[in-house]
Write an enzyme that holds these catalytic residues in place. Structure first.
Site, PDB file in Angstrom:
ATOM      1  N   LYS A  68       0.824  -1.211   0.000  1.00  0.00           N
ATOM      2  CA  LYS A  68       0.000   0.000   0.000  1.00  0.00           C
ATOM      3  C   LYS A  68       0.863   1.268   0.000  1.00  0.00           C
ATOM      4  O   LYS A  68       2.076   1.214   0.260  1.00  0.00           O
ATOM      5  CB  LYS A  68      -0.934  -0.038   1.210  1.00  0.00           C
TER       6      LYS A  68
ATOM      7  N   ASN B  42      -1.894   0.515   6.809  1.00  0.00           N
ATOM      8  CA  ASN B  42      -1.353  -0.719   7.384  1.00  0.00           C
ATOM      9  C   ASN B  42      -0.533  -1.559   6.403  1.00  0.00           C
ATOM     10  O   ASN B  42      -0.478  -2.776   6.499  1.00  0.00           O
ATOM     11  CB  ASN B  42      -2.468  -1.529   8.047  1.00  0.00           C
TER      12      ASN B  42
HETATM   13  P1  IDP Z   1      -7.724  -6.645   5.901  1.00  0.00           P
HETATM   14  O1  IDP Z   1      -6.966  -5.661   5.039  1.00  0.00           O
HETATM   15  O2  IDP Z   1      -6.878  -7.176   7.030  1.00  0.00           O
HETATM   16  O3  IDP Z   1      -8.400  -7.737   5.092  1.00  0.00           O
HETATM   17  P2  IDP Z   1     -10.366  -5.411   6.195  1.00  0.00           P
HETATM   18  O4  IDP Z   1     -11.254  -5.595   7.376  1.00  0.00           O
HETATM   19  O5  IDP Z   1     -10.747  -6.103   4.924  1.00  0.00           O
HETATM   20  O6  IDP Z   1      -8.881  -5.813   6.650  1.00  0.00           O
HETATM   21  O7  IDP Z   1     -10.247  -3.846   5.935  1.00  0.00           O
HETATM   22  C1  IDP Z   1      -9.690  -3.346   4.742  1.00  0.00           C
HETATM   23  C2  IDP Z   1      -8.775  -2.194   5.074  1.00  0.00           C
HETATM   24  O8  IDP Z   1      -9.547  -1.111   5.590  1.00  0.00           O
HETATM   25  C3  IDP Z   1      -7.742  -2.475   6.181  1.00  0.00           C
HETATM   26  O9  IDP Z   1      -6.586  -3.143   5.700  1.00  0.00           O
HETATM   27  C4  IDP Z   1      -7.431  -1.075   6.660  1.00  0.00           C
HETATM   28  O10 IDP Z   1      -6.555  -0.385   5.734  1.00  0.00           O
HETATM   29  C5  IDP Z   1      -8.804  -0.410   6.596  1.00  0.00           C
HETATM   30  N1  IDP Z   1      -9.557  -0.530   7.859  1.00  0.00           N
HETATM   31  C6  IDP Z   1     -10.105  -1.656   8.376  1.00  0.00           C
HETATM   32  N2  IDP Z   1     -10.764  -1.426   9.529  1.00  0.00           N
HETATM   33  C7  IDP Z   1     -10.631  -0.097   9.748  1.00  0.00           C
HETATM   34  C8  IDP Z   1     -11.103   0.774  10.807  1.00  0.00           C
HETATM   35  O11 IDP Z   1     -11.782   0.358  11.752  1.00  0.00           O
HETATM   36  N3  IDP Z   1     -10.752   2.089  10.700  1.00  0.00           N
HETATM   37  C9  IDP Z   1     -10.012   2.581   9.669  1.00  0.00           C
HETATM   38  N4  IDP Z   1      -9.546   1.798   8.650  1.00  0.00           N
HETATM   39  C10 IDP Z   1      -9.840   0.467   8.694  1.00  0.00           C
END
Ligand code: IDP
Ligand code: MG
Length: 145
Positions: free
Chosen positions: A11, A114
């Site tokens: 990313k 992340n």
């Molecule tokens: P993942 O990337 O581990 O599969 P997902 O739940 O699919 O996680 O979420 C997609 C992306 O959205 C995450 O990698 C992160 O960048 C962002 N994200 C997830 N949860 C949150 C949150 O609660 N607040 C802000 N950003 C979030």
């Protein structure tokens, strides 16, 4: 059965931090190989389609702003059990919860910024590969895994 494939995105925060090489080294050291890789910006329409499952979440706007904020490395990564192995190397979504030695523990800046994306299932991998590598997805057998 051919090797499993997953869609990996280094990313924008990790590209800006200049850790592309360190992340790809972890794939290669753990038996995964790059089949396709592109350094590119992701446009907003592509980002919204890619993250459609999160469209109703409160963080969706922030997520789209972030993932489109600068170049990312979008890649197809392959190997035995590639989807689960790549997710294991990534670590938990929130870097605060990620195991030491995982990519997110070592390189992520925050819950949003992340460092890395990886498909969460074989079905997601096929959908996501088709979004970012439409020509490859049309190649005979490319999505048979
Ligand atoms: P993942 O990337 O581990 O599969 P997902 O739940 O699919 O996680 O979420 C997609 C992306 O959205 C995450 O990698 C992160 O960048 C962002 N994200 C997830 N949860 C949150 C949150 O609660 N607040 C802000 N950003 C979030
Ligand atoms: Mg996800």
């Amino acid at each position: 059965m051919p090797a499993q494939k997953t869609l990996s995105i280094i990313k924008p925060d990790a590209v800006a931090s200049r850790v592309i090489g360190q992340i790809i080294a972890r794939f290669e050291q753990n038996g995964l190989e790059l089949l396709r890789a592109e350094l590119r910006s992701i446009d907003r329409d592509t980002a919204k389609a890619f993250y459609a499952e999160h469209a109703e979440k409160p963080f969706f706007g922030e997520l789209i702003d972030y993932i489109t904020s600068g170049p990312a490395v979008v890649a197809v990564v392959a190997g035995e059990d590639a989807v689960a192995l790549h997710r294991k190397l990534m670590g938990a979504t929130n870097p605060k919860d990620a195991e030491p030695g995982t990519i997110r523990a070592d390189f992520a800046k925050s819950l949003t910024e992340n460092a890395i994306h990886g498909s969460d299932s074989v079905e997601s991998a096929k959908r996501e590969i088709a979004i970012f590598f439409p020509a490859a997805a049309k190649e005979e057998g490319f999505l048979d895994f």
